[in-house]
Design a protein around this motif. Sequence first.
Motif, mmCIF file in Angstrom:
data_model
loop_
_atom_site.group_PDB
_atom_site.id
_atom_site.type_symbol
_atom_site.label_atom_id
_atom_site.label_comp_id
_atom_site.label_asym_id
_atom_site.label_seq_id
_atom_site.Cartn_x
_atom_site.Cartn_y
_atom_site.Cartn_z
ATOM 1 N N LEU A 67 20.111 -62.231 29.608
ATOM 2 C CA LEU A 67 21.348 -62.713 29.255
ATOM 3 C C LEU A 67 21.139 -62.963 27.774
ATOM 4 N N GLY A 68 19.638 -63.328 27.446
ATOM 5 C CA GLY A 68 18.881 -63.862 26.520
ATOM 6 C C GLY A 68 19.121 -64.862 25.733
ATOM 7 N N VAL A 69 20.065 -65.631 26.429
ATOM 8 C CA VAL A 69 20.445 -66.935 26.458
ATOM 9 C C VAL A 69 19.133 -67.191 25.819
ATOM 10 N N GLN A 70 19.484 -68.147 24.298
ATOM 11 C CA GLN A 70 18.733 -68.560 23.043
ATOM 12 C C GLN A 70 18.527 -70.196 22.802
ATOM 13 N N ALA A 71 19.867 -70.782 23.744
ATOM 14 C CA ALA A 71 19.770 -72.152 23.931
ATOM 15 C C ALA A 71 19.974 -73.072 24.853
ATOM 16 N N VAL A 72 19.693 -73.868 25.337
ATOM 17 C CA VAL A 72 20.531 -74.268 26.750
ATOM 18 C C VAL A 72 20.629 -76.024 26.120
ATOM 19 N N PHE A 73 21.882 -76.358 26.464
ATOM 20 C CA PHE A 73 22.008 -77.300 27.106
ATOM 21 C C PHE A 73 22.662 -78.557 28.485
ATOM 22 N N THR A 79 13.447 -69.659 25.022
ATOM 23 C CA THR A 79 14.531 -70.488 25.038
ATOM 24 C C THR A 79 14.919 -71.742 24.310
ATOM 25 N N LEU A 80 15.763 -72.224 23.406
ATOM 26 C CA LEU A 80 15.269 -74.004 22.985
ATOM 27 C C LEU A 80 16.065 -74.723 24.517
ATOM 28 N N PHE A 81 15.340 -75.878 24.345
ATOM 29 C CA PHE A 81 16.668 -77.274 25.364
ATOM 30 C C PHE A 81 16.813 -78.120 25.139
#
Length: 223
Positions: free
Chosen positions: A10-16, A37-39
């Motif tokens: 999905l090309g997720v750029q950030a995960v919380f 990806t930023l976490f």
Amino acid sequence: NAFKQRFADLGVQAVFSCLDSPATLEKVYGGALLKNTLFFSCLPGYITANLKVRKAPRLAERPFDIVYRGRTLPPELGRLGQDKRIIGEQVLAFSDTYGWKVDISSAEQDRIYGPAWNDFLMSGRAMLGVEGGATIFDFDGSIHTAVETYKGKHPGATFEEIWSAVLAEFEGNIEFRTLTPKFFEAIAAGTVLILYPGEYNDILIRDRHYIPLERDGSNIADV
């Protein structure tokens, strides 16, 4: 692993994430798939605005001494996941001895949702609780399959039997412990917390923010 692949697709750029340290995030999400990806670490929940302004009844006016809704979690989440059930069973076993009026259950059919949850919190002078999280992570589904295979061969096996036969070697492969929203909700409701000792994200401090109940029940009279 499936989540990691879908995030990458999905090309997720950030995960919380509720995972609370860079080391744990690396163990769970590390590798080439999500290298860009930023976490960010966060708590899994807070409280709704209406709880902040709702007037809670005085403790003396509440019908129950102790309330609790736990959950019976799958064995493959490890020992920590069983605490949600165990603390309720433990206090129920003492309730007659001390003459407590309690409303305690870990049965799925007794779960409470929506506005009724806030009413439930305010029906008790104290609420039980344990840290959320898991002490086993099943990255590829193989642990779940092994548990189900064992249960198929040993119907009625207890958690301890399953743990000894299947899960012991995986226990602690990831240590994930966190505060959950119900602690903040109980505090906002003016309901005393009775908790198994833990880290609680270094936010809740024993003997200050909660009454500690030892896992072996040895200090139940003090509680």
